[in-house]
Design an enzyme around this catalytic site. Structure first.
Site, PDB file in Angstrom:
ATOM      1  N   ALA A  82       0.771  -1.243   0.000  1.00 33.44           N
ATOM      2  CA  ALA A  82       0.000   0.000   0.000  1.00 33.44           C
ATOM      3  C   ALA A  82       0.807   1.301   0.000  1.00 33.44           C
ATOM      4  CB  ALA A  82      -0.956   0.003   1.194  1.00 33.44           C
ATOM      5  N   CYS A 123       4.398   0.349 -12.212  1.00 33.03           N
ATOM      6  CA  CYS A 123       4.714   1.599 -12.920  1.00 33.03           C
ATOM      7  C   CYS A 123       5.958   1.405 -13.786  1.00 33.03           C
ATOM      8  CB  CYS A 123       4.877   2.756 -11.948  1.00 33.03           C
ATOM      9  SG  CYS A 123       6.058   2.466 -10.626  1.00 33.03           S
ATOM     10  N   ASP A 167       4.577  -9.672   5.521  1.00 34.05           N
ATOM     11  CA  ASP A 167       5.112 -10.071   4.230  1.00 34.05           C
ATOM     12  C   ASP A 167       3.911 -10.409   3.351  1.00 34.05           C
ATOM     13  OD1 ASP A 167       6.133 -11.462   2.018  1.00 34.05           O
ATOM     14  OD2 ASP A 167       7.776 -12.333   3.173  1.00 34.05           O
ATOM     15  N   GLU A 224       1.970  -2.928   4.253  1.00 35.16           N
ATOM     16  CA  GLU A 224       3.268  -2.519   3.689  1.00 35.16           C
ATOM     17  C   GLU A 224       4.386  -3.167   4.501  1.00 35.16           C
ATOM     18  OE1 GLU A 224       6.254  -1.558   1.692  1.00 35.16           O
ATOM     19  OE2 GLU A 224       4.297  -0.922   0.905  1.00 35.16           O
ATOM     20  N   GLY A 241       0.622   5.203  -0.171  1.00 32.52           N
ATOM     21  CA  GLY A 241      -0.746   5.368   0.306  1.00 32.52           C
ATOM     22  C   GLY A 241      -1.701   6.060  -0.649  1.00 32.52           C
ATOM     23  N   GLY A 242      -1.219   6.501  -1.800  1.00 32.50           N
ATOM     24  CA  GLY A 242      -2.081   7.218  -2.744  1.00 32.50           C
ATOM     25  C   GLY A 242      -3.265   6.393  -3.220  1.00 32.50           C
ATOM     26  N   LYS A 243      -3.026   5.113  -3.505  1.00 31.44           N
ATOM     27  CA  LYS A 243      -4.117   4.269  -4.003  1.00 31.44           C
ATOM     28  C   LYS A 243      -5.073   3.906  -2.868  1.00 31.44           C
ATOM     29  CE  LYS A 243      -1.582   2.537  -8.011  1.00 31.44           C
ATOM     30  NZ  LYS A 243      -0.347   3.301  -7.788  1.00 31.44           N
TER      31      LYS A 243
END
Length: 339
Positions: free
Chosen positions: A142, A267, A195, A164, A145-147
């Site tokens: 995560a 990305c 994990d 995370e 945290g934007g998503k």
């Protein structure tokens, strides 16, 4: 005037970034082979930070009178204007066609931020996930945290698990959630440092929706690696990423209830980390099927340029001048049975 001055300063700072030649040489060889003629125009955008664009995802939990009219005056317009089947009414994102970066807001405890600055293409995995109110949702990787924030702009999950593994990035994730989400909703969010490869075994068939925004070779940032030795090490370790990504996907599938769906995103432009990982998953996990994303792709085609020739369950956003979003790979799968 003050805003334009800030934009100029930020852009000037970006101009001073140096291309890491060893990374560019590696990309040149790989992406010329994988993308063909499309690579030269993509390369021109990725190596030119002064033409990068930023979008603003508005925070529905923060009241900011005049922000939208101010954005309109500065040339920003609502993104995703076409009626998308997966676009919630509360979801508001503004994009500007001109390069430059809107001023960021500092983190202040107890005060919610009004907007999140991001690459507009990074919202596509969230829109593809189509989260509905009351669903149990897992954001497997995560940070920052934007998503996670974007998911909460779309719906109010019944249970929202943001995970995370990396300790530093996990703290960043917690601060992002604190900056955008009111206390009443934060109590519904569980942040963990597990994990991700083990969550499927720890919480089998618990979630309706899972987002796997996987660790990947981040093409934009890698091109500007300040340390050439670190860049060489990254490129050597790049081959191991697809194995990690596949293991995360296997875990996500175990964590899904039958009938639930997952979205995988990266990305990077790398086929080994994108299509190859999804193909391996579909070939080895008989209880998942691909989900067609072509309708969503048509709905956002005015905002993004997609690589042609992809399967219907996957999208690859290619940056181009004037639409410098991406790279962003998105694929969607649905779990059809327990085994």
């Amino acid at each position: 005037f003050f805003l334009s001055l800030k934009l100029k300063k930020k852009t000037k700072g970006k101009l001073q970034k140096q291309i890491c030649q060893v990374v560019l040489d590696h990309f040149e060889k790989q992406y010329t082979a994988e993308l063909g003629d499309a690579w030269s125009s993509v390369r021109d955008v990725l190596t030119s930070p002064w033409c990068w664009q930023h979008a603003l995802l508005l925070n529905r939990f923060s009241q900011s009178p005049g922000l939208e009219s101010s954005l309109a005056e500065q040339g920003y317009r609502p993104a995703f204007a076409t009626a998308l089947p997966c676009l919630p009414a509360a979801f508001r994102c503004y994009i500007g066609t001109a390069p430059g970066r809107f001023p960021s807001q500092k983190h202040r405890p107890g005060k919610l931020k009004d907007y999140y600055l991001l690459n507009a293409a990074s919202l596509l995995p969230v829109l593809a996930l189509e989260v509905k109110d009351g669903e149990d949702v897992l954001d497997l990787c995560a940070a920052p945290g934007g998503k996670s924030v974007a998911i909460l702009q779309c719906a109010c999950p019944g249970h929202f698990h943001c995970n995370e593994y990396d300790d530093l990035r996990s703290r960043w994730l917690e601060q992002t959630i604190e900056s955008f989400i009111p206390d009443a909703l934060i109590n519904l969010i569980m942040v963990s440092k597990l994990d991700g490869r083990q969550i499927g075994d720890l919480q089998p068939e618990f979630y309706d929706k899972v987002l796997v925004d996987a660790p990947c070779s981040n093409d934009r940032s890698w091109l500007f690696s300040a340390d050439p030795q670190q860049a060489v090490l990254r490129l050597m370790q790049r081959k191991e990423l697809s194995s990690l990504q596949f293991q995360l996907l296997r875990s996500a599938i175990k964590a899904l209830r039958p009938g639930g769906s997952l979205v995988y995103s990266t990305c990077t432009l790398s086929k080994a980390e994108n299509s190859d990982v999804i193909n391996l998953t579909l070939n080895s996990c008989r209880n998942v099927v691909p989900v067609d994303l072509s309708e969503m792709a048509r709905g956002v085609s005015q905002e993004f340029t997609f690589l042609s020739g992809m399967q219907r369950h996957e999208l690859l956003v290619l940056p181009e001048k004037g639409r410098a979003w991406g790279p962003m790979y998105v694929a969607k799968l649905k779990k059809v049975s327990s085994t």
